[in-house]
Design an enzyme around this catalytic site. Sequence first.
Site, PDB file in Angstrom:
ATOM      1  N   CYS A   1      -0.460   4.101   2.097  1.00 42.20           N
ATOM      2  CA  CYS A   1      -0.229   4.009   3.547  1.00 42.20           C
ATOM      3  C   CYS A   1       1.233   4.316   3.886  1.00 42.20           C
ATOM      4  O   CYS A   1       1.507   4.957   4.902  1.00 42.20           O
ATOM      5  CB  CYS A   1      -0.534   2.604   4.068  1.00 42.20           C
ATOM      6  SG  CYS A   1      -1.979   1.839   3.355  1.00 42.20           S
ATOM      7  N   ASP A   2       2.159   3.829   3.089  1.00 41.39           N
ATOM      8  CA  ASP A   2       3.565   3.813   3.502  1.00 41.39           C
ATOM      9  C   ASP A   2       4.495   4.698   2.675  1.00 41.39           C
ATOM     10  O   ASP A   2       5.672   4.837   3.009  1.00 41.39           O
ATOM     11  CB  ASP A   2       4.088   2.363   3.461  1.00 41.39           C
ATOM     12  CG  ASP A   2       3.258   1.447   4.346  1.00 41.39           C
ATOM     13  OD1 ASP A   2       2.799   1.918   5.404  1.00 41.39           O
ATOM     14  OD2 ASP A   2       3.059   0.276   3.985  1.00 41.39           O
TER      15      ASP A   2
ATOM     16  N   CYS B   1       0.827  -1.203   0.000  1.00 38.96           N
ATOM     17  CA  CYS B   1       0.000   0.000   0.000  1.00 38.96           C
ATOM     18  C   CYS B   1       0.866   1.259   0.000  1.00 38.96           C
ATOM     19  O   CYS B   1       1.325   1.707   1.052  1.00 38.96           O
ATOM     20  CB  CYS B   1      -0.922  -0.004   1.225  1.00 38.96           C
ATOM     21  SG  CYS B   1      -1.912   1.490   1.345  1.00 38.96           S
TER      22      CYS B   1
END
Length: 321
Positions: free
Chosen positions: A140-141, A137
Amino acid sequence: MAREHHTKVLILGTGAAGLTAAIYAARANLEPIVIDGLEPGGQMTITTDVENYPGFADVVQGPWLMEQMIEQAGKVGTRFFSDIVMSVDLSRRPFEATGDGGDIYSGDALVIATGAQARWLGLESEQRLRGFGVSACATCDGFFYRGREVAVIGGGNTAVEEALFLTNFATKVSLIHRRDELRAEKILQDRLFANGKIEPVWDSVLEEVLGTDDPPGVTGARVRNVKSGEVSELNVEGIFIAIGHDPNTELFKGQLDMDEDGYIVTAPDSTTTSVPGVFATGDVQDKVYRQAVTAAGTGCMGALDAEHFLAENPAEAEAAE
Ligand code: NAP
């Protein structure tokens, strides 16, 4: 203490499919219960810009769009429960789902909208360094890779979108794809090829994630060219796996008909499954379109199918009235 909750329409999942089913079921006075599961809001909550969901002239953010859907479903009368369903019993009506704390949710009809989740390559090094430089992801990261070099694996829409997104942070993004042609839509390909920070690595597969264990972290990617057999190493500190998804249908194995890939089989032009009264919507039954808007469309179909089913097959208590 474990509790019991009954509803006419039980909905599992809070992605676009589950929430649209909830909006329609609630507006039909079916007082749906929705259980959100491991990823409330579904896959849209791990995406950023959404510019293909109709109704918004300007780009919207995936998490915001899902918040709006949750609020909309709540306003029309949906009851939400945060729980992880551990088992379901579809052998008789009302259908039952048991949460991880022992709560039992029963529904005279059931709409399944449990979605799909990211697929992994299955390398030992990938699993060992998952969360320590290996991710599925970018949304997300990606932030953690400001000023660093990263790689994305895959050639579909997800891989190209993730690569583009990562250029906001990384100095260089290598897109490693097993063929020499992308599967992604042309508009995304055009953006990718126009972006000077992205370098495609064609006909290549990730053989091993290179890294350290103490402290855990990624230091590189060992890549093999499938045509020449040549092995090379890329100096990357983040590796994003974007090779597709698997349907979340484990709970229903042995109880519903599924295809060879684990997708729930539905009757043509319908969300009807092999068990009367159980309806499948969204990515658990769609491996062709897999869009938020198509998931929402089948969610609507699931609620309408459930409504018709309940009209023709009332629960025992109602039938006796
Ligand atoms: P996908 O379209 O199935 O693409 C998966 C990619 O990963 C393919 O390029 C595939 O290679 C590669 N791949 C699969 N298994 C692999 C393996 N074991 N090793 C190496 N490479 C592997 O999946 P997706 O990109 O996640 O997209 C899923 C669906 O969501 C699609 O329908 C897509 O259109 C949709 N989506 C839409 C948007 C949007 O509209 N903005 C954004 C994201 C996703 P091959 O090409 O060789 O098969």
